[in-house]
Enzyme design. Sequence first.
Site, short mmCIF file in Angstrom:
data_model
loop_
_atom_site.label_atom_id
_atom_site.label_comp_id
_atom_site.label_asym_id
_atom_site.label_seq_id
_atom_site.Cartn_x
_atom_site.Cartn_y
_atom_site.Cartn_z
CD GLU A 6 3.68 5.45 -14.84
OE1 GLU A 6 3.04 4.88 -13.94
OE2 GLU A 6 4.65 4.94 -15.41
CD GLU B 56 8.70 5.48 -14.26
OE1 GLU B 56 8.32 6.59 -13.83
OE2 GLU B 56 8.18 4.40 -13.93
#
Length: 803
Positions: free
Chosen positions: A427, A521
């Site tokens: 991220e 994810e």
Amino acid sequence: MTSVRMAGVVFVLLLVTGVASSRTLDFDFDWRFSKGDFPTAVIPGFDDSSWRAVNVPHDWSAEGPFSAEYGSGNGYAPGGIAWYRKHFTLDSAGEGKCVAIEFDGVYQNSEVWINGQFVGRRPYGYSSFQYDLTGFVRFSGENVLAVRVDHTQFSDSRWYTGSGIYRHVRLHLNDRLHLGQWGVYVTTPEISEDSTLIRMESTVRNTYDEARGFSVESTIFSPRGREIARLSMSGQADAGGAATVNSQIRIAQPQLWSVESPSLYTLRTRVMADGTVLDEETTPFGIRTIEFDADKGFFLNGKSMKLKGVCLHHDAGCLGAAVSDKVLERRLRLMKELGANAIRTSHNPPAPELLDMCDRLGLLVQDEAFDEFTPPKNKWVEGRNVGDPSRFGYGEVFIQWAATDAADMVRRDRNHPCIIMWSVGNEIDYANDPFSHPVLGNQYRPQHPPAENLVKYARPLVEAIKQWDRTRPVTMALANIRMSNAVGLPELLDVVGYNYQEQFYEEDHQTYPKRIIYGSENGDAYNAWTAATDNDYVSGQFLWTGIDYLGEAGRFPNRANAAGLLDMCGFTKPIGAFRESLWSDEPMVYLCASARSAGRRGGRGRGMGGTESWNWPEGATVTVTGYTNCSEVSLALNGTPVAVTPASEARQGALMWQVPYEPGVLKAVGRKDGKDVCEFVLRTAGGAQRITLSPDVVRLKADGKDVCHLVFQVTDGDGVRVPDTEHEVTFDVSGPAAIIGIENGDLNSLEDPKDNIHKANQGRGLAILQAGREAGKVQVTARAAGLGSASIELNIDPTADMQ
């Protein structure tokens, strides 16, 4: 062996696991520790007699005290500065040997001295590193190793890190002609059902003052331990230099490593001169192929397979970051029992033993390097997404250290059969944290660093990884695919991870037809899983998360995140049973109940209301939720049929019934092909009357490391767990073992996890006992007010096998 097809090219590799050397000493025991800063502690004569005796792995943050002043990201645990010192002597017979100290991980900003001589520093708390102590150690008299750990910036992470020497330590004593650190590398350029060609690279270091000749003998042993091939090759290393010897051996009818059958061979590598063995390492390895295809997804050994992955942080609840090997293995086994076949190391290189265990257990791994580039991400202090964050952390040293840390991750881990991907970041493209781009529209923040820097910083990391291993794909877990697409970040990657962005799978598959896509994810929602199962081109998913974890918490006193399939004790939550019904091949059925009316299932644990309880108000109508992988479920209350429901009636993977409550037994039976194959029972509990103790083992090795997981429950007179009690339980231990942590799964608990008193939560908890280094009987007694006591006996045995 791995095969990764990327852009029409197939790479092949035989992969190996961790190394053991006969000249390696366990350096985990008998350290001295003190919090605070002691500038003269580098001096060998410094008086540390009043310091605390500890063994490592050790995490001082896990000892508390926990306070709101320390920040939510790290679970409100303290940081600071502390020192470790170890006094040791070396046998004079080793004089003239090379001596090196190896740390698997120190969090963080560690500095190391030997006998007052500074030998090195390492900022990143997740990197393994080694320092040469030769020339500074004494082979007569005492040596003192001193380690300073600086975790003053305790709010330097978005999750719990721990503090201290929280992983294993070893001392290496080798001939001056020896294998280098991570000096054995094995590939297989050819593989078939009939044979495999094993190619070995052995790097030999020469610390003599003149060039030295040597030979490298490579021996292969079958999974059953039988020698099947041997080869010797000659080489020469210059004075103070190193030489790499390449050799290859062909073996017949290879047994492939797989998730179902993780067969491991063994390579023994010996460095020899004049008929004498100077150094030796043994390397278990597995042979297997992997392939990622942009249209068809992931293949293991040529067979299509969906990645059923979970993300795991490195802490273990009450133990913090200092996780015993047996504790770690139990957690991995529990993941596999739920049906998981893959682990993502969120968001840092793991302990080496995790990879060894995944090799043995048959779990695939995405090995991840970083959670941030530079500048650092937001670290929340008052609660997740609450207040003003701190903005310091690894990003402050990223420019100087990231390429080294990424390369060392690969050099250390590249030989494990379990690893199928290298991830350079998680991220990093999260919008405005810190990078921004006009594609964000009204969220664009021009004052933030430009998103083009994502490519600038990722490129050298990808290059560093490929310098040491071109056999696996490089990936990132991307959180904002639109911004990443806009700057070309996915084009640097071999495989592209999507975090919570299932809605872009189809669009990007059409726009970028050569892109390999997977869910790096995902939330637990049913449609996040079907987005993988319904699309061949999606390789699978990694669920957030496998087990509840410390940090990334809400407002104080909340200290942990509840996203796990299991709680911090390892007890299965309803969301875990739901995942098992989707992933496991073993027949299963599960029930939970709630007085609330049924709602639509949501993601990340929402909508999974219900508990394993059949204690409800008289006259209530109870919503019963069932999960199963069977074809139908028969539900009965006190022997009276309630329903026979086919699995096809499940809504988003869940069966639901409205059942008028009456005390007794609610029983679900799972059926396949008309046969009863599994069952699950909820029983009404009476009043709390006693404590029960359930150890997972009763015989432990007297090695100072072996562990017993002791589940304690508060039950009624019939042994039914009382699900709403919070009795305080006191443990007494006599004999050569000690409690190293007690956990109850309560994410808001501020109890001391290291003492012998802890409340039950939902009528249960977990005590973790560690064996000492002496043999003997151990008596463990648990008592609580009004419940009497319960006892078990453990046997600490120096001859016991590790279980």
